[in-house]
Design a protein around this motif. Sequence first.
Motif, PDB file in Angstrom:
ATOM      1  N   ASP A   1       0.826  -1.211   0.000  1.00 46.76           N
ATOM      2  CA  ASP A   1       0.000   0.000   0.000  1.00 46.76           C
ATOM      3  C   ASP A   1       0.861   1.264   0.000  1.00 46.76           C
ATOM      4  O   ASP A   1       0.552   2.239  -0.686  1.00 46.76           O
TER       5      ASP A   1
ATOM      6  N   TYR B   1      -6.712   6.911  -0.839  1.00 44.55           N
ATOM      7  CA  TYR B   1      -6.413   5.507  -1.123  1.00 44.55           C
ATOM      8  C   TYR B   1      -7.177   4.574  -0.182  1.00 44.55           C
ATOM      9  O   TYR B   1      -7.903   3.690  -0.628  1.00 44.55           O
ATOM     10  N   TYR B   2      -7.015   4.783   1.126  1.00 44.14           N
ATOM     11  CA  TYR B   2      -7.570   3.831   2.090  1.00 44.14           C
ATOM     12  C   TYR B   2      -9.091   3.906   2.241  1.00 44.14           C
ATOM     13  O   TYR B   2      -9.762   2.883   2.283  1.00 44.14           O
TER      14      TYR B   2
ATOM     15  N   THR C   1      -7.536  -3.222   0.370  1.00 42.09           N
ATOM     16  CA  THR C   1      -6.684  -2.366  -0.443  1.00 42.09           C
ATOM     17  C   THR C   1      -5.909  -3.307  -1.363  1.00 42.09           C
ATOM     18  O   THR C   1      -6.088  -4.534  -1.285  1.00 42.09           O
TER      19      THR C   1
END
Length: 195
Positions: free
Chosen positions: A84, A126-127, A137
């Motif tokens: 990630d 993103y998360y 993810t």
Amino acid sequence: MENNFTNVMSNKTDEELIKIVTINRSKYQEIAIIAAENEIDLRKIESFKFEEVSEKIKINESIIINIEKGSVSSGIRFVNFAIDFIVIFILFALISPVVEGFLPLVSRVEFSIYRISSLVFFIALYYIPFEYKSQKTLGKIITKTKVVNLEGNKPELADIVSRTFCRLIPFDRFSFFFSRNGFHDVISGTKVIKG
């Protein structure tokens, strides 16, 4: 003192009272237990209600045990983080300089503020959508894991937002060396399990 316990117990739910006089009995003073038993008598709580609460507790304990068994190791959590982090860093490195070209950043302070705030923005971007929509993810997809709440269900948006911003706590990444659950898991009430 008894009056205080009587008032406190009168505000408890039936389920809370039953837990106090059964499974949590050792956690309370005798006078508190007596106040709870008196409140149960006043409410005329039937014995079948005790059985219902007992069954519910067993089911909840079973769920908690299964979630704990399914919790992934610190090593897998680190792999998730590494994957990630690489994705976030690539996005940040590609997009951030383009945006910088359009901003009148003249001082180092402005530049630093922009860089830090844009990194936080990329982390959130993103998360939050990925973990809220799919509980995964890219790192979790690759390691076949997912994020759940403590009941084993899909977390609420507030849990995911809390989880995401708790990742910014200094030393959050190191908290996995001491336990399976990092700061961002404990604070947000979530876990990462196989799945």
